[in-house]
Scaffold this motif. Structure first.
Motif, PDB file in Angstrom:
ATOM      1  N   VAL B  60      -4.263 -29.877 -18.541  1.00 25.68           N
ATOM      2  CA  VAL B  60      -4.147 -29.786 -19.994  1.00 25.68           C
ATOM      3  C   VAL B  60      -4.582 -28.390 -20.408  1.00 25.68           C
ATOM      4  O   VAL B  60      -5.764 -28.048 -20.287  1.00 25.68           O
ATOM      5  CB  VAL B  60      -5.041 -30.820 -20.708  1.00 25.68           C
ATOM      6  CG1 VAL B  60      -4.884 -30.705 -22.224  1.00 25.68           C
ATOM      7  CG2 VAL B  60      -4.709 -32.229 -20.249  1.00 25.68           C
ATOM      8  N   PRO B  61      -3.645 -27.551 -20.838  1.00 22.53           N
ATOM      9  CA  PRO B  61      -4.041 -26.208 -21.251  1.00 22.53           C
ATOM     10  C   PRO B  61      -4.660 -26.216 -22.651  1.00 22.53           C
ATOM     11  O   PRO B  61      -4.346 -27.069 -23.476  1.00 22.53           O
ATOM     12  CB  PRO B  61      -2.728 -25.429 -21.260  1.00 22.53           C
ATOM     13  CG  PRO B  61      -1.651 -26.444 -21.390  1.00 22.53           C
ATOM     14  CD  PRO B  61      -2.192 -27.756 -20.890  1.00 22.53           C
ATOM     15  N   ASN B  62      -5.544 -25.258 -22.874  1.00 19.34           N
ATOM     16  CA  ASN B  62      -6.029 -24.977 -24.219  1.00 19.34           C
ATOM     17  C   ASN B  62      -4.882 -24.269 -24.939  1.00 19.34           C
ATOM     18  O   ASN B  62      -4.457 -23.192 -24.534  1.00 19.34           O
ATOM     19  CB  ASN B  62      -7.238 -24.049 -24.111  1.00 19.34           C
ATOM     20  CG  ASN B  62      -7.754 -23.597 -25.459  1.00 19.34           C
ATOM     21  OD1 ASN B  62      -6.997 -23.455 -26.421  1.00 19.34           O
ATOM     22  ND2 ASN B  62      -9.041 -23.362 -25.525  1.00 19.34           N
ATOM     23  N   HIS B  63      -4.347 -24.886 -25.984  1.00 15.34           N
ATOM     24  CA  HIS B  63      -3.134 -24.306 -26.571  1.00 15.34           C
ATOM     25  C   HIS B  63      -3.388 -22.932 -27.182  1.00 15.34           C
ATOM     26  O   HIS B  63      -2.491 -22.101 -27.205  1.00 15.34           O
ATOM     27  CB  HIS B  63      -2.443 -25.271 -27.534  1.00 15.34           C
ATOM     28  CG  HIS B  63      -3.300 -25.842 -28.591  1.00 15.34           C
ATOM     29  ND1 HIS B  63      -3.717 -27.148 -28.595  1.00 15.34           N
ATOM     30  CD2 HIS B  63      -3.829 -25.278 -29.693  1.00 15.34           C
ATOM     31  CE1 HIS B  63      -4.462 -27.360 -29.654  1.00 15.34           C
ATOM     32  NE2 HIS B  63      -4.554 -26.261 -30.338  1.00 15.34           N
ATOM     33  N   TYR B  64      -4.608 -22.673 -27.613  1.00 14.12           N
ATOM     34  CA  TYR B  64      -4.923 -21.316 -28.122  1.00 14.12           C
ATOM     35  C   TYR B  64      -4.772 -20.283 -27.012  1.00 14.12           C
ATOM     36  O   TYR B  64      -4.250 -19.189 -27.217  1.00 14.12           O
ATOM     37  CB  TYR B  64      -6.354 -21.259 -28.678  1.00 14.12           C
ATOM     38  CG  TYR B  64      -6.477 -21.825 -30.071  1.00 14.12           C
ATOM     39  CD1 TYR B  64      -6.430 -20.987 -31.191  1.00 14.12           C
ATOM     40  CD2 TYR B  64      -6.636 -23.178 -30.274  1.00 14.12           C
ATOM     41  CE1 TYR B  64      -6.543 -21.495 -32.467  1.00 14.12           C
ATOM     42  CE2 TYR B  64      -6.742 -23.710 -31.556  1.00 14.12           C
ATOM     43  CZ  TYR B  64      -6.693 -22.855 -32.649  1.00 14.12           C
ATOM     44  OH  TYR B  64      -6.796 -23.373 -33.907  1.00 14.12           O
ATOM     45  N   ALA B  65      -5.249 -20.649 -25.795  1.00 13.41           N
ATOM     46  CA  ALA B  65      -5.200 -19.706 -24.675  1.00 13.41           C
ATOM     47  C   ALA B  65      -3.768 -19.372 -24.284  1.00 13.41           C
ATOM     48  O   ALA B  65      -3.503 -18.316 -23.723  1.00 13.41           O
ATOM     49  CB  ALA B  65      -5.952 -20.278 -23.482  1.00 13.41           C
ATOM     50  N   LEU B  66      -2.833 -20.277 -24.553  1.00 11.07           N
ATOM     51  CA  LEU B  66      -1.426 -20.011 -24.237  1.00 11.07           C
ATOM     52  C   LEU B  66      -0.712 -19.322 -25.399  1.00 11.07           C
ATOM     53  O   LEU B  66       0.498 -19.124 -25.353  1.00 11.07           O
ATOM     54  CB  LEU B  66      -0.700 -21.317 -23.895  1.00 11.07           C
ATOM     55  CG  LEU B  66      -1.210 -22.095 -22.685  1.00 11.07           C
ATOM     56  CD1 LEU B  66      -0.262 -23.244 -22.358  1.00 11.07           C
ATOM     57  CD2 LEU B  66      -1.376 -21.187 -21.470  1.00 11.07           C
ATOM     58  N   GLY B  67      -1.462 -18.997 -26.441  1.00 11.99           N
ATOM     59  CA  GLY B  67      -0.852 -18.282 -27.556  1.00 11.99           C
ATOM     60  C   GLY B  67      -0.333 -19.191 -28.658  1.00 11.99           C
ATOM     61  O   GLY B  67       0.233 -18.715 -29.643  1.00 11.99           O
ATOM     62  N   TYR B  68      -0.529 -20.508 -28.496  1.00 11.58           N
ATOM     63  CA  TYR B  68      -0.098 -21.443 -29.555  1.00 11.58           C
ATOM     64  C   TYR B  68      -1.228 -21.539 -30.571  1.00 11.58           C
ATOM     65  O   TYR B  68      -1.965 -22.522 -30.630  1.00 11.58           O
ATOM     66  CB  TYR B  68       0.231 -22.822 -28.977  1.00 11.58           C
ATOM     67  CG  TYR B  68       1.449 -22.840 -28.106  1.00 11.58           C
ATOM     68  CD1 TYR B  68       2.695 -23.175 -28.635  1.00 11.58           C
ATOM     69  CD2 TYR B  68       1.373 -22.514 -26.759  1.00 11.58           C
ATOM     70  CE1 TYR B  68       3.825 -23.188 -27.834  1.00 11.58           C
ATOM     71  CE2 TYR B  68       2.497 -22.519 -25.949  1.00 11.58           C
ATOM     72  CZ  TYR B  68       3.718 -22.855 -26.500  1.00 11.58           C
ATOM     73  OH  TYR B  68       4.831 -22.861 -25.704  1.00 11.58           O
ATOM     74  N   HIS B 118       3.114 -27.610 -32.864  1.00  8.58           N
ATOM     75  CA  HIS B 118       2.426 -26.441 -32.321  1.00  8.58           C
ATOM     76  C   HIS B 118       3.381 -25.255 -32.279  1.00  8.58           C
ATOM     77  O   HIS B 118       4.560 -25.419 -31.971  1.00  8.58           O
ATOM     78  CB  HIS B 118       1.955 -26.705 -30.887  1.00  8.58           C
ATOM     79  CG  HIS B 118       0.803 -27.649 -30.806  1.00  8.58           C
ATOM     80  ND1 HIS B 118      -0.485 -27.257 -31.044  1.00  8.58           N
ATOM     81  CD2 HIS B 118       0.749 -28.960 -30.533  1.00  8.58           C
ATOM     82  CE1 HIS B 118      -1.282 -28.287 -30.914  1.00  8.58           C
ATOM     83  NE2 HIS B 118      -0.565 -29.341 -30.598  1.00  8.58           N
ATOM     84  N   ARG B 120       3.554 -20.536 -31.928  1.00  2.52           N
ATOM     85  CA  ARG B 120       2.806 -19.313 -31.659  1.00  2.52           C
ATOM     86  C   ARG B 120       2.418 -18.596 -32.959  1.00  2.52           C
ATOM     87  O   ARG B 120       1.626 -17.673 -32.945  1.00  2.52           O
ATOM     88  CB  ARG B 120       3.597 -18.392 -30.727  1.00  2.52           C
ATOM     89  CG  ARG B 120       3.802 -19.043 -29.345  1.00  2.52           C
ATOM     90  CD  ARG B 120       4.284 -18.056 -28.307  1.00  2.52           C
ATOM     91  NE  ARG B 120       4.782 -18.725 -27.114  1.00  2.52           N
ATOM     92  CZ  ARG B 120       4.061 -18.964 -26.017  1.00  2.52           C
ATOM     93  NH1 ARG B 120       2.797 -18.599 -25.967  1.00  2.52           N
ATOM     94  NH2 ARG B 120       4.592 -19.579 -24.987  1.00  2.52           N
TER      95      ARG B 120
END
Lengths: 151, 162
Positions: B60-68, B118, B120
């Motif tokens: 489960v990625p941190n969506h902030y870390a992926l730019g979202y 979600h 970017r």
């Protein structure tokens, strides 16, 4: 934060959002899928967990199927009390996520309890500690859930 | 509603709810901790996947870390007679990550359909919200979108009182 991810990191994150094999040496399978070695991908995943790029790695449980309950809830918190109320709400183990949002109802959190009857107790604790009414939004129907995001 | 059929499943949930061990042979490591074989661990996890008690095993990625960085909870007051049909249609949009029917809380909260979008940036999210509005058409009597401005807590499920 995004600039620190290279192509292999992104490929790995996307691959691992699709699933993780139930075999003795799963990193070998993952490494083949992304064109790397088991040692390299495992090291990368350790780093991605440590730096918080991955918030979780493992089974994602459907809590209702385990007998538990998830309920989305919200509070309208006066701005001057926001930090104090955040501390009270976050201190409860039943609070799984909590977000600040742009609305009069400005704090939105998810209560997750092992038994359905635990929800009412958690709400009562928050209301008693904050003096604010909790708006509870239990789900009636789930149309779609998929948290995968392209890295 | 199901519950955990036996003690081993319950111990397996407690052992993995914070994540799988990040080692070369994670199922062996779990098995050693639980006092069973790796075959048993894999079989139990496979059974929980098959029954839907586990949605998926993975990251489960941190969506902030992926730019979202833009996360809009769009909420809609939809005609109850059409909520199932329209909720399913909104859930099929590729930018919607969760979609639920939830109760209204009148008079404060008239919305019964929640769709998380979600993106970017905010404009991308707002474009998605506009697409939902077109899809709902005249069945929608009101809408709002609540952007998240801070993650205050994110831990996920915890059972076993730990």
């Amino acid at each position: 934060m995004t600039s620190t991810l290279d192509t292999l990191d992104r490929h790995l994150i996307n691959t691992l959002q699709e699933g993780f094999p139930l075999v003795d040496e799963p990193w070998r399978v993952v490494a083949e899928a992304v064109g790397s070695t088991p040692e390299e991908v495992l090291e990368r995943v350790r780093r991605l967990r440590e730096t918080g790029v991955l918030t979780r790695f493992g089974p994602m449980f459907q809590i209702e199927r385990l007998g538990g309950r998830f309920v989305l809830a919200a509070l309208a918190v006066p701005e001057e009390r926001f930090d104090a109320v955040t501390a009270v709400v976050n201190a409860l183990p039943e609070v799984a996520h909590n977000y600040r949002r742009t609305h009069r109802l400005n704090m939105w959190f998810v209560l997750a309890t092992e038994k359905p009857e635990g929800i009412a107790g958690a709400i009562a604790k928050i209301e008693a500690a904050t003096g604010l009414p909790v708006f509870a939004f239990p789900k009636h129907r789930e149309f779609f859930v998929d948290m995968r995001l392209q890295a | 509603m199901d519950s955990l059929p036996d003690d081993l499943d319950r111990r397996l949930v407690i052992a993995t709810q914070a994540g799988l061990p990040l080692v070369a042979r994670p199922y062996d490591a779990l098995a050693a901790g639980l006092g069973v074989t790796a075959e048993e661990v894999k079989a139990r996890l496979a059974a929980m996947l098959a029954s839907g008690r586990i949605r998926r095993i993975g990251a489960v990625p941190n969506h902030y870390a992926l730019g979202y960085t833009a996360n809009g909870m769009s909420v809609w007051d939809v005609d109850d007679a059409r909520i199932v049909e329209l909720g399913e249609a909104v859930g099929r949009l590729d930018f919607v990550t969760h979609c639920y029917e939830r109760p209204r809380a009148l008079p404060d909260w008239p919305y019964n359909l929640f769709a998380m979008v979600h993106g970017r940036d905010r404009d991308t999210v707002l474009a998605g919200v506009a697409e939902i509005a077109r899809l709902l058409g005249s069945a929608c009597r009101g809408q709002d979108v609540l952007f998240s401005t801070a993650i205050l807590k994110k831990t996920g499920l915890r059972i076993g009182g730990a």
